[in-house]
Design an enzyme around this catalytic site. Structure first.
Site, PDB file in Angstrom:
ATOM      1  NE  ARG A   1     -72.549  28.557 -49.447  1.00 39.56           N
ATOM      2  CZ  ARG A   1     -71.522  29.372 -49.532  1.00 39.56           C
ATOM      3  NH1 ARG A   1     -70.701  29.485 -48.519  1.00 39.56           N
ATOM      4  NH2 ARG A   1     -71.298  30.083 -50.608  1.00 39.56           N
TER       5      ARG A   1
ATOM      6  CB  SER B   1     -64.080  30.896 -46.987  1.00 37.69           C
ATOM      7  OG  SER B   1     -63.970  29.708 -47.717  1.00 37.69           O
TER       8      SER B   1
ATOM      9  CG  HIS C   1     -65.101  24.760 -49.863  1.00 34.86           C
ATOM     10  ND1 HIS C   1     -64.364  25.632 -49.107  1.00 34.86           N
ATOM     11  CD2 HIS C   1     -65.945  25.532 -50.597  1.00 34.86           C
ATOM     12  CE1 HIS C   1     -64.736  26.873 -49.375  1.00 34.86           C
ATOM     13  NE2 HIS C   1     -65.707  26.846 -50.261  1.00 34.86           N
TER      14      HIS C   1
ATOM     15  CE  LYS D   1     -63.321  38.161 -52.833  1.00 32.69           C
ATOM     16  NZ  LYS D   1     -64.405  37.278 -53.220  1.00 32.69           N
TER      17      LYS D   1
HETATM   18  P1  ADP Z   1     -67.167  30.679 -49.964  1.00 28.63           P
HETATM   19  O1  ADP Z   1     -68.514  31.118 -50.466  1.00 28.63           O
HETATM   20  O2  ADP Z   1     -67.235  29.835 -48.730  1.00 28.63           O
HETATM   21  O3  ADP Z   1     -66.135  31.786 -49.888  1.00 28.63           O
HETATM   22  P2  ADP Z   1     -66.044  29.772 -52.496  1.00 28.63           P
HETATM   23  O4  ADP Z   1     -66.263  31.054 -53.185  1.00 28.63           O
HETATM   24  O5  ADP Z   1     -64.642  29.274 -52.399  1.00 28.63           O
HETATM   25  O6  ADP Z   1     -66.605  29.677 -51.012  1.00 28.63           O
HETATM   26  O7  ADP Z   1     -67.009  28.677 -53.123  1.00 28.63           O
HETATM   27  C1  ADP Z   1     -66.666  27.661 -54.009  1.00 28.63           C
HETATM   28  C2  ADP Z   1     -67.869  26.791 -54.265  1.00 28.63           C
HETATM   29  O8  ADP Z   1     -68.204  26.062 -53.090  1.00 28.63           O
HETATM   30  C3  ADP Z   1     -69.162  27.522 -54.650  1.00 28.63           C
HETATM   31  O9  ADP Z   1     -69.839  26.724 -55.607  1.00 28.63           O
HETATM   32  C4  ADP Z   1     -69.925  27.581 -53.343  1.00 28.63           C
HETATM   33  O10 ADP Z   1     -71.318  27.696 -53.548  1.00 28.63           O
HETATM   34  C5  ADP Z   1     -69.561  26.242 -52.754  1.00 28.63           C
HETATM   35  N1  ADP Z   1     -69.672  26.163 -51.295  1.00 28.63           N
HETATM   36  C6  ADP Z   1     -69.089  26.973 -50.383  1.00 28.63           C
HETATM   37  N2  ADP Z   1     -69.402  26.593 -49.125  1.00 28.63           N
HETATM   38  C7  ADP Z   1     -70.222  25.507 -49.244  1.00 28.63           C
HETATM   39  C8  ADP Z   1     -70.927  24.674 -48.295  1.00 28.63           C
HETATM   40  N3  ADP Z   1     -70.846  24.903 -46.982  1.00 28.63           N
HETATM   41  N4  ADP Z   1     -71.675  23.668 -48.800  1.00 28.63           N
HETATM   42  C9  ADP Z   1     -71.762  23.475 -50.124  1.00 28.63           C
HETATM   43  N5  ADP Z   1     -71.169  24.226 -51.056  1.00 28.63           N
HETATM   44  C10 ADP Z   1     -70.396  25.235 -50.636  1.00 28.63           C
END
Ligand code: ADP
Length: 160
Positions: free
Chosen positions: A90, A128, A17, A41
């Site tokens: 990703r 996460s 992130h 959630k």
């Molecule tokens: P996660 O999937 O890790 O629970 P979130 O739902 O908080 O994360 O995702 C928020 C945004 O960050 C989304 O657009 C997700 O695709 C992106 N994201 C999450 N992890 C990464 C990563 N390792 N590299 C690039 N983008 C990411």
């Protein structure tokens, strides 16, 4: 001013992130990290805790701020005069869901654009939930999350 929002659950923020935030901050005048409040959630961290962890992780980037929001993302954006959504990708598996969501947001608010940024290779496996799995079993999460928040995550699991 050109403002973008980077929405997500951030439960907790990871280095994947943070990498997207740092790169987006070089493109936009301002980036808002939007922590989505989802009443259905229950996460590991409360919304307030997630916001505090992100604030600590981004304090070196002056044009980034953190807000939590509930309801429709496009409503929050229109109320705050934000026109661009940043999303990280990703893998191909992220694409289908994100594609659908960006089309839905376009339908709801046609002047809003979604921009996708590719992950850095070193973070392509990082989420996460995988960080939480490692931490739950006492594994090392250094390099996976910002150094400033490692102890908070480990403490959360020790307290469980
Ligand atoms: P996660 O999937 O890790 O629970 P979130 O739902 O908080 O994360 O995702 C928020 C945004 O960050 C989304 O657009 C997700 O695709 C992106 N994201 C999450 N992890 C990464 C990563 N390792 N590299 C690039 N983008 C990411």
């Amino acid at each position: 001013m050109n403002i973008a929002i980077y929405p997500g659950s951030f439960d907790p923020i990871t280095n994947g992130h943070l990498n997207i935030i740092e790169r987006a901050a070089t493109i936009f005048d301002e980036v808002t990290v939007g922590v989505l409040v989802n009443p259905d959630k229950k996460g590991l961290f409360s919304i307030e805790e997630r916001v505090k962890l992100i604030e600590r992780a981004i304090k070196h980037i002056p044009n980034v701020k953190v807000k939590s929001f509930s309801g429709l993302l496009v409503d929050y954006m229109n109320e705050n005069d934000i026109k661009v959504i940043i999303k990280g990708l990703r893998a191909i598996s992220d694409f289908e869901y994100e594609f659908q969501m960006s089309l839905m947001n376009k339908k709801l608010s046609p002047d809003i654009e979604t921009l996708f940024m590719m992950t850095c290779t070193q973070y392509s496996y990082l989420s996460s939930s995988s960080v939480k799995q490692v931490a739950a079993f006492g594994g090392c999460i250094k390099d996976l999350v910002p150094d400033e928040i490692i102890e908070d995550i480990m403490l959360k699991f020790r307290g469980k």
